[in-house]
Design a protein around this motif. Structure first.
Motif, short mmCIF file in Angstrom:
data_model
loop_
_atom_site.label_atom_id
_atom_site.label_comp_id
_atom_site.label_asym_id
_atom_site.label_seq_id
_atom_site.Cartn_x
_atom_site.Cartn_y
_atom_site.Cartn_z
N MET A 237 0.82 -1.21 0.00
CA MET A 237 0.00 0.00 0.00
C MET A 237 0.85 1.26 0.00
SD MET A 237 -2.98 -1.07 -0.30
CE MET A 237 -3.95 -2.56 -0.10
N MET A 238 2.00 1.21 0.64
CA MET A 238 2.90 2.37 0.61
C MET A 238 3.45 2.59 -0.80
SD MET A 238 4.93 1.89 4.24
CE MET A 238 5.98 3.31 3.97
N ILE A 239 3.76 1.49 -1.49
CA ILE A 239 4.22 1.61 -2.88
C ILE A 239 3.12 2.20 -3.76
CG2 ILE A 239 4.96 0.29 -4.90
CD1 ILE A 239 6.34 -1.65 -2.97
N VAL A 240 1.86 1.77 -3.51
CA VAL A 240 0.74 2.32 -4.25
C VAL A 240 0.63 3.83 -4.01
CG1 VAL A 240 -1.78 2.33 -4.43
CG2 VAL A 240 -0.54 0.16 -4.29
N GLN A 241 0.86 4.26 -2.78
CA GLN A 241 0.81 5.68 -2.46
C GLN A 241 1.87 6.46 -3.24
OE1 GLN A 241 -2.02 6.18 -1.20
NE2 GLN A 241 -1.69 6.78 0.93
N VAL A 242 3.08 5.87 -3.31
CA VAL A 242 4.16 6.52 -4.05
C VAL A 242 3.82 6.61 -5.53
CG1 VAL A 242 6.58 6.30 -4.75
CG2 VAL A 242 5.92 5.82 -2.38
N ILE A 243 3.23 5.55 -6.08
CA ILE A 243 2.83 5.57 -7.51
C ILE A 243 1.78 6.64 -7.75
CG2 ILE A 243 1.68 4.24 -9.31
CD1 ILE A 243 3.00 1.73 -8.14
N TYR A 244 0.79 6.73 -6.86
CA TYR A 244 -0.24 7.76 -6.98
C TYR A 244 0.36 9.15 -7.00
CZ TYR A 244 -4.96 5.79 -6.94
OH TYR A 244 -6.14 5.20 -7.30
N ARG A 245 1.36 9.36 -6.16
CA ARG A 245 1.91 10.70 -6.00
C ARG A 245 2.90 11.06 -7.08
NH1 ARG A 245 0.73 15.66 -4.40
NH2 ARG A 245 2.61 16.84 -3.81
N LEU A 246 3.85 10.17 -7.37
CA LEU A 246 4.95 10.51 -8.27
C LEU A 246 4.64 10.20 -9.73
CD1 LEU A 246 7.98 9.22 -6.13
CD2 LEU A 246 7.01 11.54 -6.25
N ILE A 247 3.94 9.11 -10.00
CA ILE A 247 3.70 8.72 -11.39
C ILE A 247 2.37 9.27 -11.91
CG2 ILE A 247 3.40 6.75 -12.94
CD1 ILE A 247 5.26 5.15 -11.16
N LEU A 248 1.30 9.03 -11.14
CA LEU A 248 -0.03 9.49 -11.57
C LEU A 248 -0.30 10.94 -11.18
CD1 LEU A 248 -2.12 6.30 -10.68
CD2 LEU A 248 -1.04 6.91 -12.87
N ASN A 249 0.60 11.51 -10.35
CA ASN A 249 0.48 12.91 -9.93
C ASN A 249 -0.88 13.18 -9.26
OD1 ASN A 249 1.50 15.47 -9.53
ND2 ASN A 249 0.79 16.23 -11.53
N LYS A 250 -1.29 12.25 -8.42
CA LYS A 250 -2.54 12.41 -7.69
C LYS A 250 -2.25 12.43 -6.19
CE LYS A 250 -5.52 10.10 -11.07
NZ LYS A 250 -6.51 8.99 -11.29
N SER A 251 -3.19 12.95 -5.43
CA SER A 251 -3.01 13.01 -3.98
C SER A 251 -3.08 11.60 -3.40
CB SER A 251 -4.10 13.88 -3.35
OG SER A 251 -4.01 15.21 -3.84
N PRO A 252 -2.21 11.30 -2.43
CA PRO A 252 -2.24 9.97 -1.80
C PRO A 252 -3.59 9.70 -1.13
CG PRO A 252 -0.24 11.16 -1.22
CD PRO A 252 -1.14 12.16 -1.89
N MET A 253 -4.04 8.46 -1.25
CA MET A 253 -5.29 8.05 -0.62
C MET A 253 -4.97 7.25 0.64
SD MET A 253 -7.57 7.00 -3.96
CE MET A 253 -9.03 6.76 -2.94
#
Length: 225
Positions: free
Chosen positions: A80-96
């Protein structure tokens, strides 16, 4: 779980981190500021991972199976932490943060599952002991009886050797009627008695008490004689 005793300094430091993380969101003057501070509170709580990581590394060095199990149980939160990083850095979205919450729930259920498995194993062992306790007691009692018989025989043999070694011949002593009686309290005696003779003349008697008891004192007495 990892059989690790934490130092007092470590406990105090982790407690301070937790207090800061809990109090930080309440310092905001409005809701947006509190949300912003809440994000930093999560980052501060990440510091807590330093301590279990250190303990796990020590467990892996000692080749403890609990350390591997610990890592496997925490895989969901790492994912889930990796998913948060992907959301923030790759998809440029706010972490959920809901993802982290789900990860923690899965981790908790995994550890609950381990507790249940350990409890079932212990209950099986207790049940086995209850069913076979009488048989196990008989086996241990028989083994103790055999060991006791062997020890008694050895003490009887040692006592016979000691009494033969300490035996006094008083039949040829002139001018004196000498007799003695010796019975060790525990088979082997720590006492020593001597009669000093020159031809048929009694020149002296000696009674000595060796410090200690049992086989060791008996051996010292024989060496002294």
């Amino acid at each position: 779980f990892l059989k690790y005793k934490e130092t007092r300094a470590g406990k105090i430091f982790r407690f301070i981190i937790s207090i800061i993380a809990v109090c930080l969101p309440f310092l905001g003057s409005d809701l947006s500021t509190s949300r912003f501070l809440l994000r930093f509170a999560f980052y501060i709580m990440i510091l807590q991972f330093i301590f279990p990581t250190k303990i796990v590394i020590q467990g892996l060095r000692k080749k403890e199976s609990q350390a591997i199990t610990f890592i496997l149980c925490f895989v969901p939160i790492y994912v889930m932490m990796i998913v948060q990083v992907i959301y923030r850095l790759i998809l440029n979205k706010s972490p959920m943060m809901i993802f982290l919450s789900i990860g923690w729930l899965i981790v908790i259920f995994l550890f609950l599952g381990l507790l249940i498995i350990n409890f079932v194993n212990i209950s099986f062992k207790v049940e086995y002991m209850n069913k076979n306790l009488e048989h196990l007691v008989e086996e241990r009692t028989e083994a103790l009886e055999k060991e006791k018989e062997r020890a008694v025989k050895e003490i009887e043999l040692a006592s016979f050797v000691q009494q033969s070694f300490f035996k006094l011949d008083t039949s040829n002593i002139t001018n004196w009627d000498l007799s003695y009686y010796s019975k060790p309290m525990a088979g082997v005696s720590g006492d020593l008695y001597l009669a000093f003779k020159s031809n048929n003349t009694l020149e002296g008697l000696g009674i000595f008490d060796i410090s200690g008891h049992g086989m060791a004192a008996g051996l010292v007495g024989m060496l002294a004689k």
